[in-house]
Scaffold this active site. Structure first.
Site, PDB file in Angstrom:
ATOM      1  N   SER A 177      51.624 -46.719  26.340  1.00 44.14           N
ATOM      2  CA  SER A 177      52.615 -47.799  26.354  1.00 44.14           C
ATOM      3  C   SER A 177      54.025 -47.335  26.698  1.00 44.14           C
ATOM      4  CB  SER A 177      52.622 -48.512  25.000  1.00 44.14           C
ATOM      5  OG  SER A 177      52.855 -47.592  23.953  1.00 44.14           O
ATOM      6  N   HIS A 205      47.859 -52.599  27.816  1.00 42.52           N
ATOM      7  CA  HIS A 205      48.680 -52.620  29.033  1.00 42.52           C
ATOM      8  C   HIS A 205      47.849 -52.574  30.314  1.00 42.52           C
ATOM      9  CE1 HIS A 205      52.445 -52.327  26.869  1.00 42.52           C
ATOM     10  NE2 HIS A 205      51.827 -51.495  26.059  1.00 42.52           N
ATOM     11  N   LYS A 237      50.678 -59.681  26.301  1.00 40.10           N
ATOM     12  CA  LYS A 237      51.213 -58.901  27.425  1.00 40.10           C
ATOM     13  C   LYS A 237      50.885 -59.599  28.740  1.00 40.10           C
ATOM     14  CE  LYS A 237      52.172 -55.260  24.446  1.00 40.10           C
ATOM     15  NZ  LYS A 237      51.669 -54.292  23.492  1.00 40.10           N
TER      16      LYS A 237
HETATM   17  C1  LIG Z   1      51.824 -54.063  22.136  1.00 34.14           C
HETATM   18  C2  LIG Z   1      50.764 -53.104  21.789  1.00 34.14           C
HETATM   19  C3  LIG Z   1      49.948 -53.339  20.701  1.00 34.14           C
HETATM   20  C4  LIG Z   1      50.192 -54.447  19.721  1.00 34.14           C
HETATM   21  O1  LIG Z   1      49.822 -55.651  20.239  1.00 34.14           O
HETATM   22  P1  LIG Z   1      50.491 -56.972  19.622  1.00 34.14           P
HETATM   23  O2  LIG Z   1      49.586 -58.058  20.015  1.00 34.14           O
HETATM   24  O3  LIG Z   1      51.849 -57.044  20.225  1.00 34.14           O
HETATM   25  O4  LIG Z   1      50.555 -56.757  18.144  1.00 34.14           O
HETATM   26  C5  LIG Z   1      48.888 -52.481  20.497  1.00 34.14           C
HETATM   27  N1  LIG Z   1      48.684 -51.434  21.310  1.00 34.14           N
HETATM   28  C6  LIG Z   1      49.460 -51.164  22.358  1.00 34.14           C
HETATM   29  C7  LIG Z   1      49.174 -49.992  23.224  1.00 34.14           C
HETATM   30  C8  LIG Z   1      50.538 -51.986  22.623  1.00 34.14           C
HETATM   31  O5  LIG Z   1      51.357 -51.706  23.620  1.00 34.14           O
END
Ligand SMILES: *Cc1c(COP(=O)(O)O)cnc(C)c1O
Length: 390
Positions: A177, A205, A237
């Site tokens: 991330s 992602h 995302k």
């Molecule tokens: C954003 C993210 C999460 C968390 O997801 P949410 O739905 O925002 O709680 C988990 N893992 C990764 C790699 C992320 O980037």
């Protein structure tokens, strides 16, 4: 002791080291052009890769549905599991070619749940060192032993698998991330099979972005997830909405339903949200042109950034970090970009390792090549200043 006695000095020290965290306030709808802290900016900070957070069809679908409430009323096992959750889970399972999908309220909670539910005392969790914080917290909630390997280091992963006790589970981000690079899934899958390990891939992602049809890092590498592999996806995302899910075999999902505390003891995602996600999935499936444009933006940025002399990371994804080293430098660059009309956050320790503070630039299919050009021009100015000073 009063709270201020403990936290006053700690927070003051953070302020001094440019490590104090503040919450930026956005006063427009989310998107590539936002007003933040009162200033109009081009936003290079969202994970809204396909621009779906602004999508009017999703909003219309939710408004039109009489049965899609904004409250689910209870946890899934009590009375909170609505037809809209069921339909979303089926649609996601069909899309990914898995037996079952289980919807969660957030990716954070999905990552807490899988390791806690499936791993027992005496088992071994083996993590990439740069895994997302929620995966690390998931390991803390589980009773298994946690071991880590240096980022993408398959030699050390193999060693950890050799010395693992009980059942081993390899845990990795699909796309990292804060770095944007990919886990070496072909090698990981081979090691997993060789050692009889299980695998958890956080594809937050990658889903919607990577692979010819957006099915994420497995599709990117031409791999199929097997019965002992679980994938976590988020809906906040590339899907542009909110929520998350775990995809896997029937038995894996049944185990989660029976054992996963972060799924059992919480109110179900609002049905309206599940409907929004299902409409978003239809959009994700039709987003080939958006994905191609996104790739073009990344390519354009990397070519331009190399010309300026910026230190780039080995990332082919819409996450493009510019590594600057000290937190003070990263914060100074982020502030200067703000003055130039861009929102590019500085990412500092402890989110990233000491000495690797950075700008984290992310692209959306709604950015234009011109937006990227303008960002590159601002970065070139900053780099010139930086060169002149050092
Ligand atoms: C954003 C993210 C999460 C968390 O997801 P949410 O739905 O925002 O709680 C988990 N893992 C990764 C790699 C992320 O980037």
């Amino acid at each position: 002791m009063h709270l201020r006695e403990r936290f006053g000095p700690l927070l003051a020290q953070r302020r001094q080291a440019d490590l104090f965290r503040r919450v930026p306030l956005v006063t427009t709808p989310p998107g590539t052009h936002i007003q933040l802290n009162g200033k109009t900016l081009i936003n290079f900070a969202a994970n809204d890769y396909l621009g779906l957070s602004e999508d009017p069809a999703i909003r219309r679908a939710v408004c039109a549905a009489q049965d899609a409430a904004f409250g689910s009323g209870a946890a899934h096992l009590i009375s909170g599991h609505h037809l809209h959750h069921h339909l979303l889970e089926d649609a996601l399972a069909d899309w990914l070619g898995v037996e079952r999908v289980l919807v969660f309220s957030t990716g954070y909670m999905a990552n807490l749940a899988v390791q806690q539910a499936l791993m027992q005392r005496g088992d071994t969790l083996i993590h990439d060192k740069l895994n997302h914080a929620s995966l690390l917290d998931g390991a803390r909630l589980a009773e298994a032993t946690l071991k880590r390997y240096p980022h993408r280091d398959m030699t050390v992963l193999q060693k950890r698998l050799h010395t693992a006790t009980g059942q081993a589970m390899i845990v990795t981000d699909g796309v990292f991330s804060m770095d944007g690079d990919l886990a070496p899934l072909p090698e990981i899958m081979a090691l997993k099979t060789q050692h009889g390990a299980w695998l958890l891939v956080d594809d937050a992602h990658a889903l919607g972005v990577l692979g010819a049809t957006g099915r994420g890092s497995f599709e990117h590498f031409g791999l199929n997830a097997d019965e002992d592999t679980l994938r976590v996806g988020t809906l906040g995302k590339a899907f542009g909405v909110f929520g998350a899910f775990v995809a896997g075999s029937q038995v894996a999902i049944d185990a989660l339903i029976n054992l996963a505390r972060p799924w059992i003891y919480t109110t179900a995602l609002p049905p309206a949200n599940a409907l929004a996600a299902r409409v978003a999935l239809e959009k994700v499936q039709k987003a080939d042109a958006a994905r191609a444009h996104l790739q073009a933006l990344v390519h354009h940025f990397r070519t331009g950034a190399a010309e300026i002399g910026l230190t780039l990371w080995a990332s082919e994804t819409p996450i493009q970090p510019v590594i600057l080293g000290e937190a003070t430098t990263a914060v100074a660059w982020s502030r200067a970009l703000f003055e130039h009309g861009f929102h590019v956050p500085a990412i500092r320790p402890p989110t990233v390792p000491q000495g690797s503070a950075r700008l984290r630039i992310t692209f959306s299919a709604r950015h234009t090549l011109e937006d990227v050009e303008r960002l590159l021009a601002a970065l070139a100015t900053l780099q010139k200043h930086h060169d002149a000073e050092s």
